[in-house]
Design a protein around this motif. Structure first.
Motif, PDB file in Angstrom:
ATOM      1  N   LEU A 155       0.823  -1.204   0.000  1.00 48.90           N
ATOM      2  CA  LEU A 155       0.000   0.000   0.000  1.00 48.90           C
ATOM      3  C   LEU A 155       0.859   1.256   0.000  1.00 48.90           C
ATOM      4  O   LEU A 155       1.927   1.303   0.605  1.00 48.90           O
ATOM      5  N   ARG A 156       0.361   2.263  -0.698  1.00 52.21           N
ATOM      6  CA  ARG A 156       1.025   3.561  -0.718  1.00 52.21           C
ATOM      7  C   ARG A 156       0.607   4.357   0.521  1.00 52.21           C
ATOM      8  O   ARG A 156      -0.555   4.360   0.899  1.00 52.21           O
ATOM      9  N   ARG A 157       1.571   5.013   1.128  1.00 54.21           N
ATOM     10  CA  ARG A 157       1.310   5.796   2.332  1.00 54.21           C
ATOM     11  C   ARG A 157       1.852   7.199   2.151  1.00 54.21           C
ATOM     12  O   ARG A 157       2.863   7.411   1.501  1.00 54.21           O
ATOM     13  N   GLY A 158       1.155   8.168   2.752  1.00 55.01           N
ATOM     14  CA  GLY A 158       1.592   9.547   2.665  1.00 55.01           C
ATOM     15  C   GLY A 158       1.798  10.158   4.036  1.00 55.01           C
ATOM     16  O   GLY A 158       1.562   9.523   5.070  1.00 55.01           O
ATOM     17  N   ALA A 159       2.236  11.405   4.047  1.00 57.41           N
ATOM     18  CA  ALA A 159       2.522  12.095   5.305  1.00 57.41           C
ATOM     19  C   ALA A 159       1.266  12.252   6.154  1.00 57.41           C
ATOM     20  O   ALA A 159       1.332  12.241   7.387  1.00 57.41           O
ATOM     21  N   ARG A 160       0.123  12.406   5.506  1.00 57.23           N
ATOM     22  CA  ARG A 160      -1.116  12.561   6.274  1.00 57.23           C
ATOM     23  C   ARG A 160      -1.392  11.320   7.118  1.00 57.23           C
ATOM     24  O   ARG A 160      -1.776  11.431   8.286  1.00 57.23           O
ATOM     25  N   GLU A 161      -1.214  10.140   6.516  1.00 62.04           N
ATOM     26  CA  GLU A 161      -1.446   8.906   7.262  1.00 62.04           C
ATOM     27  C   GLU A 161      -0.490   8.800   8.439  1.00 62.04           C
ATOM     28  O   GLU A 161      -0.883   8.393   9.547  1.00 62.04           O
ATOM     29  N   LEU A 162       0.760   9.156   8.220  1.00 58.74           N
ATOM     30  CA  LEU A 162       1.731   9.100   9.304  1.00 58.74           C
ATOM     31  C   LEU A 162       1.354  10.061  10.430  1.00 58.74           C
ATOM     32  O   LEU A 162       1.476   9.741  11.607  1.00 58.74           O
ATOM     33  N   GLY A 163       0.868  11.246  10.051  1.00 59.49           N
ATOM     34  CA  GLY A 163       0.426  12.206  11.053  1.00 59.49           C
ATOM     35  C   GLY A 163      -0.760  11.697  11.840  1.00 59.49           C
ATOM     36  O   GLY A 163      -0.853  11.916  13.063  1.00 59.49           O
ATOM     37  N   GLU A 164      -1.673  11.012  11.167  1.00 58.21           N
ATOM     38  CA  GLU A 164      -2.828  10.448  11.855  1.00 58.21           C
ATOM     39  C   GLU A 164      -2.406   9.365  12.842  1.00 58.21           C
ATOM     40  O   GLU A 164      -2.928   9.281  13.960  1.00 58.21           O
ATOM     41  N   LEU A 165      -1.454   8.533  12.424  1.00 55.98           N
ATOM     42  CA  LEU A 165      -0.951   7.499  13.326  1.00 55.98           C
ATOM     43  C   LEU A 165      -0.296   8.120  14.554  1.00 55.98           C
ATOM     44  O   LEU A 165      -0.492   7.654  15.684  1.00 55.98           O
ATOM     45  N   ALA A 166       0.488   9.178  14.340  1.00 49.97           N
ATOM     46  CA  ALA A 166       1.150   9.847  15.460  1.00 49.97           C
ATOM     47  C   ALA A 166       0.121  10.434  16.421  1.00 49.97           C
ATOM     48  O   ALA A 166       0.293  10.371  17.649  1.00 49.97           O
ATOM     49  N   GLU A 167      -0.955  10.989  15.874  1.00 51.50           N
ATOM     50  CA  GLU A 167      -1.987  11.585  16.722  1.00 51.50           C
ATOM     51  C   GLU A 167      -2.674  10.530  17.588  1.00 51.50           C
ATOM     52  O   GLU A 167      -2.882  10.727  18.791  1.00 51.50           O
ATOM     53  N   VAL A 168      -3.007   9.397  16.963  1.00 50.13           N
ATOM     54  CA  VAL A 168      -3.674   8.335  17.721  1.00 50.13           C
ATOM     55  C   VAL A 168      -2.740   7.754  18.782  1.00 50.13           C
ATOM     56  O   VAL A 168      -3.150   7.497  19.923  1.00 50.13           O
ATOM     57  N   ARG A 169      -1.478   7.559  18.401  1.00 42.23           N
ATOM     58  CA  ARG A 169      -0.519   7.040  19.374  1.00 42.23           C
ATOM     59  C   ARG A 169      -0.368   7.988  20.557  1.00 42.23           C
ATOM     60  O   ARG A 169      -0.259   7.548  21.711  1.00 42.23           O
ATOM     61  N   ALA A 170      -0.356   9.287  20.271  1.00 37.84           N
ATOM     62  CA  ALA A 170      -0.216  10.263  21.350  1.00 37.84           C
ATOM     63  C   ALA A 170      -1.411  10.196  22.301  1.00 37.84           C
ATOM     64  O   ALA A 170      -1.245  10.279  23.526  1.00 37.84           O
TER      65      ALA A 170
END
Length: 247
Positions: free
Chosen positions: A111-126
């Motif tokens: 799957l292709r991933r972008g910066a938005r997805e990474l930011g969403e993951l960081a937000e949920v992890r936080a």
């Protein structure tokens, strides 16, 4: 701690999985039962799927499996020296983890991933990890934090070697141990899954984090651990909150 993962990206990469199950030092796959007959390449039957899964996860972290590319189980099985079955089973697990998708009659697409997805993951992890860490910082005695020192040091060693896959494993192990002090196994499992997803390269940007970035991230582990042992709550608060804001 995972800022290197945020900087990492997987534009296009070769499919050259170097860690072949059955070879020395190929990863931490499941061990076979004593006396169980080995399969091709000396790999025990019960350990094949686990070793293939480890190798595929490492290939994702390293960018050796390119986003958007389709890989067939038979072709990867031939590369690993195993049958297509354990590769297919491992790929099904990666599909559950959101790394690949099934392409009928062809195989699996990364799957292709972008910066938005990474930011969403960081937000949920936080949202999950920050309040837990701050609560633990106020209640866990220094001796229990000190026991985690080898895990923090393992991230430093992997970072210094520039071994991205090894660092990814050590990074998650350190976080699992920290959160494990909460006694909430479900929390640890969910957080680890999110953490793993955040380590896969992006589609755009540098293919890999620089070694210096890994070293800096690993240093954050030891700095956090020192603050926890010292009971320095303001420093702990700053580290855990800025960590996710910068990832």
């Amino acid at each position: 701690m995972e800022r290197a993962g945020a900087r990492a990206a997987g534009a296009s990469a070769r499919c050259a999985v170097a860690r072949v199950p059955g070879q020395a030092g190929t990863g931490s796959g499941d061990r076979g039962a004593p006396g169980e007959p080995p399969e091709r390449g000396g790999v025990r039957r019960s350990s094949v799927r686990g070793q293939v899964l480890d190798a595929l996860r490492a290939a994702l972290v390293d960018g050796d499996l390119a986003p958007g590319e389709v890989y067939s189980a038979p072709a990867l099985g031939e590369r690993f020296g195993v049958s297509a079955t354990p590769v297919r089973e491992a790929m099904q697990q990666l599909a559950l983890e959101g790394a690949v998708e099934v392409v009928p009659n062809r195989g699996f697409r990364v799957l292709r991933r972008g910066a938005r997805e990474l930011g969403e993951l960081a937000e949920v992890r936080a949202l999950i990890e920050v309040p837990v860490m701050l609560r633990l910082a106020r209640s866990v005695p220094a001796g229990r934090w000190e026991a985690l020192r080898p895990l923090a040091e393992a991230t430093v060693v992997a970072a210094a070697a520039g071994d991205r896959a090894r660092y990814a494993d050590a990074d998650r192990a350190f976080h699992r141990a920290l959160l494990g002090l909460s006694g909430n196994g479900q929390l640890v499992q969910v957080a680890d899954d999110l953490h793993r997803r955040s380590q896969w390269p992006l589609v755009t940007g540098p293919v890999h984090p620089r070694r210096a970035d890994l070293v800096a991230d690993a240093a954050e582990h030891t700095t956090l651990l020192d603050a926890l042992i010292a009971g320095d709550l303001p420093v702990v608060h700053t580290l855990v909150t800025e960590h996710f804001a910068g990832s």
